[in-house]
Design a protein around this motif. Structure first.
Motif, PDB file in Angstrom:
ATOM      1  N   TYR A 106      44.849  47.247  21.280  1.00  0.00           N
ATOM      2  CA  TYR A 106      44.777  45.850  21.736  1.00  0.00           C
ATOM      3  C   TYR A 106      46.064  45.111  21.365  1.00  0.00           C
ATOM      4  O   TYR A 106      46.759  45.507  20.440  1.00  0.00           O
ATOM      5  CB  TYR A 106      43.554  45.169  21.106  1.00  0.00           C
ATOM      6  CG  TYR A 106      42.277  45.784  21.616  1.00  0.00           C
ATOM      7  CD1 TYR A 106      41.708  45.353  22.805  1.00  0.00           C
ATOM      8  CD2 TYR A 106      41.673  46.850  20.936  1.00  0.00           C
ATOM      9  CE1 TYR A 106      40.567  45.948  23.308  1.00  0.00           C
ATOM     10  CE2 TYR A 106      40.527  47.454  21.439  1.00  0.00           C
ATOM     11  CZ  TYR A 106      39.979  46.997  22.624  1.00  0.00           C
ATOM     12  OH  TYR A 106      38.862  47.594  23.125  1.00  0.00           O
ATOM     13  N   ALA A 119      35.500  46.426  29.279  1.00  0.00           N
ATOM     14  CA  ALA A 119      35.827  47.276  30.426  1.00  0.00           C
ATOM     15  C   ALA A 119      35.263  48.680  30.232  1.00  0.00           C
ATOM     16  O   ALA A 119      34.910  49.363  31.197  1.00  0.00           O
ATOM     17  CB  ALA A 119      37.337  47.348  30.605  1.00  0.00           C
ATOM     18  N   ASN A 137      47.844  53.442  30.644  1.00  0.00           N
ATOM     19  CA  ASN A 137      47.731  53.776  29.227  1.00  0.00           C
ATOM     20  C   ASN A 137      47.590  55.292  29.125  1.00  0.00           C
ATOM     21  O   ASN A 137      46.663  55.827  29.708  1.00  0.00           O
ATOM     22  CB  ASN A 137      46.466  53.082  28.676  1.00  0.00           C
ATOM     23  CG  ASN A 137      46.270  53.324  27.197  1.00  0.00           C
ATOM     24  OD1 ASN A 137      47.058  54.010  26.560  1.00  0.00           O
ATOM     25  ND2 ASN A 137      45.201  52.783  26.655  1.00  0.00           N
ATOM     26  N   ASP A 180      40.762  51.404  36.691  1.00  0.00           N
ATOM     27  CA  ASP A 180      40.834  50.705  35.411  1.00  0.00           C
ATOM     28  C   ASP A 180      42.039  49.765  35.460  1.00  0.00           C
ATOM     29  O   ASP A 180      43.182  50.206  35.458  1.00  0.00           O
ATOM     30  CB  ASP A 180      40.993  51.770  34.309  1.00  0.00           C
ATOM     31  CG  ASP A 180      41.033  51.178  32.920  1.00  0.00           C
ATOM     32  OD1 ASP A 180      41.121  49.950  32.800  1.00  0.00           O
ATOM     33  OD2 ASP A 180      40.970  51.968  31.947  1.00  0.00           O
ATOM     34  N   TYR A 193      44.947  45.966  32.167  1.00  0.00           N
ATOM     35  CA  TYR A 193      46.219  45.301  31.834  1.00  0.00           C
ATOM     36  C   TYR A 193      46.784  44.532  33.022  1.00  0.00           C
ATOM     37  O   TYR A 193      47.900  44.031  32.960  1.00  0.00           O
ATOM     38  CB  TYR A 193      47.249  46.343  31.357  1.00  0.00           C
ATOM     39  CG  TYR A 193      46.761  47.136  30.163  1.00  0.00           C
ATOM     40  CD1 TYR A 193      46.790  46.574  28.896  1.00  0.00           C
ATOM     41  CD2 TYR A 193      46.249  48.416  30.308  1.00  0.00           C
ATOM     42  CE1 TYR A 193      46.322  47.273  27.802  1.00  0.00           C
ATOM     43  CE2 TYR A 193      45.778  49.124  29.219  1.00  0.00           C
ATOM     44  CZ  TYR A 193      45.815  48.543  27.968  1.00  0.00           C
ATOM     45  OH  TYR A 193      45.353  49.227  26.890  1.00  0.00           O
ATOM     46  N   SER A 200      38.519  43.493  32.066  1.00  0.00           N
ATOM     47  CA  SER A 200      37.875  42.729  30.983  1.00  0.00           C
ATOM     48  C   SER A 200      38.815  41.633  30.503  1.00  0.00           C
ATOM     49  O   SER A 200      39.965  41.530  30.947  1.00  0.00           O
ATOM     50  CB  SER A 200      37.540  43.653  29.813  1.00  0.00           C
ATOM     51  OG  SER A 200      38.723  44.028  29.129  1.00  0.00           O
ATOM     52  N   SER A 255      39.533  41.626  27.324  1.00  0.00           N
ATOM     53  CA  SER A 255      39.911  42.154  26.005  1.00  0.00           C
ATOM     54  C   SER A 255      41.410  42.168  25.747  1.00  0.00           C
ATOM     55  O   SER A 255      41.844  42.001  24.617  1.00  0.00           O
ATOM     56  CB  SER A 255      39.395  43.576  25.841  1.00  0.00           C
ATOM     57  OG  SER A 255      38.034  43.644  26.118  1.00  0.00           O
ATOM     58  N   LYS A 256      42.201  42.417  26.786  1.00  0.00           N
ATOM     59  CA  LYS A 256      43.638  42.597  26.560  1.00  0.00           C
ATOM     60  C   LYS A 256      44.414  41.313  26.816  1.00  0.00           C
ATOM     61  O   LYS A 256      45.565  41.206  26.405  1.00  0.00           O
ATOM     62  CB  LYS A 256      44.194  43.680  27.489  1.00  0.00           C
ATOM     63  CG  LYS A 256      43.381  44.949  27.500  1.00  0.00           C
ATOM     64  CD  LYS A 256      43.586  45.721  26.232  1.00  0.00           C
ATOM     65  CE  LYS A 256      42.775  47.000  26.268  1.00  0.00           C
ATOM     66  NZ  LYS A 256      43.150  47.904  25.196  1.00  0.00           N
ATOM     67  N   ARG A 299      33.908  41.109  23.761  1.00  0.00           N
ATOM     68  CA  ARG A 299      33.367  42.273  24.466  1.00  0.00           C
ATOM     69  C   ARG A 299      32.804  41.904  25.844  1.00  0.00           C
ATOM     70  O   ARG A 299      31.653  42.245  26.168  1.00  0.00           O
ATOM     71  CB  ARG A 299      32.277  42.995  23.633  1.00  0.00           C
ATOM     72  CG  ARG A 299      32.684  43.422  22.261  1.00  0.00           C
ATOM     73  CD  ARG A 299      33.840  44.424  22.228  1.00  0.00           C
ATOM     74  NE  ARG A 299      33.628  45.593  23.049  1.00  0.00           N
ATOM     75  CZ  ARG A 299      34.573  46.102  23.843  1.00  0.00           C
ATOM     76  NH1 ARG A 299      35.775  45.569  23.934  1.00  0.00           N
ATOM     77  NH2 ARG A 299      34.313  47.177  24.551  1.00  0.00           N
TER      78      ARG A 299
HETATM   79  C1  LIG Z   1      43.163  51.682  29.566  1.00  0.00           C
HETATM   80  C2  LIG Z   1      41.997  51.039  28.899  1.00  0.00           C
HETATM   81  N1  LIG Z   1      40.857  50.911  29.571  1.00  0.00           N
HETATM   82  C3  LIG Z   1      39.778  50.339  29.007  1.00  0.00           C
HETATM   83  C4  LIG Z   1      39.793  49.886  27.712  1.00  0.00           C
HETATM   84  C5  LIG Z   1      38.575  49.294  27.111  1.00  0.00           C
HETATM   85  O1  LIG Z   1      38.608  47.895  27.235  1.00  0.00           O
HETATM   86  P1  LIG Z   1      37.506  46.985  26.593  1.00  0.00           P
HETATM   87  O2  LIG Z   1      37.904  46.686  25.195  1.00  0.00           O
HETATM   88  O3  LIG Z   1      37.448  45.783  27.449  1.00  0.00           O
HETATM   89  O4  LIG Z   1      36.216  47.747  26.634  1.00  0.00           O
HETATM   90  C6  LIG Z   1      40.967  50.032  26.964  1.00  0.00           C
HETATM   91  C7  LIG Z   1      41.012  49.621  25.570  1.00  0.00           C
HETATM   92  O5  LIG Z   1      41.805  50.082  24.790  1.00  0.00           O
HETATM   93  C8  LIG Z   1      42.095  50.608  27.580  1.00  0.00           C
HETATM   94  O6  LIG Z   1      43.261  50.753  26.944  1.00  0.00           O
END
Ligand SMILES: Cc1ncc(COP(=O)(O)O)c(C=O)c1O
Length: 470
Positions: free
Chosen positions: A108, A172, A247, A275, A278, A305, A307-308, A315
């Motif tokens: 993160y 996510a 990633n 996915d 980002y 999501s 989250s990033k 969450r």
């Molecule tokens: C490429 C990728 N997809 C999904 C996720 C998961 O995201 P979330 O924290 O929203 O569940 C991450 C988290 O590191 C990620 O790097």
């Protein structure tokens, strides 16, 4: 190794060294049993294993033949294989939890970049309004206002999605995992990138799916010809890819490549679980498209999501599931039931009343600056032992050492100096990326941090043979 595994291994090696050519008939089960002195059952097991790995095919009346184009395919992508990565991922993530570490292995962005005060205000505002029954309003598919706000953000990115097709999830990861589960059965083959986000590998492992891995190039990204060939050669049920800021490598597909991926998958009727966590972290003036932008048949399940780009701890994520929204909700009902109502309401408050755009603008600028600074620093410090790959967007750098270097050993040595790193082994089913390293460049590179890292790199260089594979 069991007897059938040994026999399968022998035959696989014979196929790879072209003793058996594509289309050629293998010895019959009876003949093989006689030759090897093994029981018929053992031979059947071995042949079935090779078939499930895509090396051979059963032909009615003519027994087993070597799968077509096996030699070409071998060069392009890795055939289906079972997945087992969870233990190592768990070990690395546990080790990264210490707050006193320099967290370059963290997935993160620096939590200090989150608009904490504003989010706290939104939590307070939501908690004032919350009533006991709100839990019911926020059951799957999730809060209506939140789904609408997400759809509006997509509209601004040039993607029209119906809020009714969006399902709110616990991050996510749940969105990705439920999406994949909705379109596969245990034993199915799924295409993923090599290297891939370890969450994809873990999900495949949990769902009992087989991975067909398509290679990526650290500069040019996903090998589209290999993707096309894998789709031709195998019965693929789904594909899990990142088209923006992948990633761990960090590349993005070009507009034309995204369109090609959409067309290829459509042609083969394969669902894409995309996915895009980002996607908001772009550089420059405009948001990138996704493969979903080119999807004309509701074939892409787009997951993301907050989250990033805003806050990881809430969450809250989602999937644009379209006609599969109901299937996703039913699976959610059997697993987590629903996403936390207070967190959904807090996000609605934040998005509706705070300046999310301004936060994103600042975050993008800070991340781009910090990434550039870390890139320059790594180039200056380790360019004699590694190549540092830096792509626009996101906050990861992908560092590639000579093939004989083992980054798991580097990761272990770094831990002793309270530095976490994400070794390449995390992102693959095999040892192919054991010389790669993902670096999170979102943290401020202070003078103290530079000193800390410099001392560590000096130690590595001094003892380089200790970090070589046996
Ligand atoms: C490429 C990728 N997809 C999904 C996720 C998961 O995201 P979330 O924290 O929203 O569940 C991450 C988290 O590191 C990620 O790097």
């Amino acid at each position: 190794m069991k007897k059938y595994q040994r026999l399968a291994e022998q035959l696989r090696s014979q196929i790879e060294s072209k003793i058996w050519l594509p289309g050629q008939k293998l010895p019959s089960l009876r003949e093989q049993a006689k030759r090897s002195g093994l029981s018929m059952m053992t031979v059947v097991h071995a042949y079935q294993m090779l078939e499930s790995q895509g090396y051979i095919r059963a032909h009615e009346r003519s027994g087993y033949v070597v799968a077509p184009s096996v030699t070409n395919a071998e060069m392009l992508y890795q055939r289906p294989e079972a997945v087992s990565v969870n233990d190592f991922v768990f070990e690395v993530l546990q080790a990264s939890r210490d707050i006193h570490t320099l967290s370059l292995g963290f997935a993160y962005p620096d939590p200090a970049l989150s608009p904490r005060q504003q989010l706290n205000k939104s939590i307070a505002a939501a908690s004032k309004r919350i009533e006991l029954m709100t839990a019911l309003d926020n059951l799957p598919p999730g809060n209506q206002a939140l789904r609408q706000l997400i759809a509006q953000r997509y509209a601004a990115r040039g993607l029209e999605v119906n809020p009714d097709g969006i399902v709110i999830t616990a991050g996510a990861l749940e969105a990705l995992s439920l999406s994949l589960q909705a379109v596969t059965q245990p034993g199915d083959s799924v295409i993923i990138e090599a290297p891939a986000f370890y969450g994809a590998l873990q999900t495949l492992e949990r769902l009992g799916l087989k991975a067909v891995t398509v290679p990526t190039d650290p500069v040019h990204g996903l090998e589209l010809e290999a993707l096309a060939q894998a789709l031709n050669d195998h019965d693929i049920k789904a594909c899990w890819l990142m088209s923006n800021y992948q990633n761990p490598v960090g590349y993005s597909l070009t507009r034309a490549e995204k369109a090609r991926v959409a067309a290829l998958l459509q042609q083969h009727q394969v669902v894409l679980v995309e996915d895009d966590v980002y996607g908001e972290l772009y550089e420059g003036a405009t948001a990138p498209e996704t493969v979903k932008h080119f999807d004309t048949e509701d074939n892409v399940m787009l997951c993301s999501s907050f989250s990033k780009c805003l806050v990881a701890g809430f969450r809250i994520g989602w999937v644009v599931a379209g006609r599969r929204a109901l299937a996703v909700q039913k699976l959610q009902l059997m697993s987590t039931l629903a996403t936390s109502a207070p967190m959904q309401l807090s996000l609605v408050d934040y998005l509706a009343t705070k300046n999310y755009e301004q936060h994103l603008d600042e975050l993008r600028k800070t991340l781009a600056l910090r990434k550039q600074e870390m890139y320059q620093f790594l180039c200056d410090e380790i360019d004699d032992i590694a190549t540092v790959h830096c792509h626009a967007g996101g906050y990861f750098l992908w560092v590639v050492f000579a093939e004989n270097i083992d980054t798991t050993a580097i990761y272990k040595a770094a831990l002793e100096r309270n530095i976490t790193l994400a070794p390449g082994k995390l992102f693959a089913l095999n040892d192919h990326f054991n010389h790669g390293l993902r670096v999170n460049a979102s943290f401020a590179l202070t003078h103290a941090n530079k000193q800390w890292l410099r001392a560590f790199f000096a130690e590595i260089k001094q003892h380089l043979p200790d970090f070589c594979r046996a």
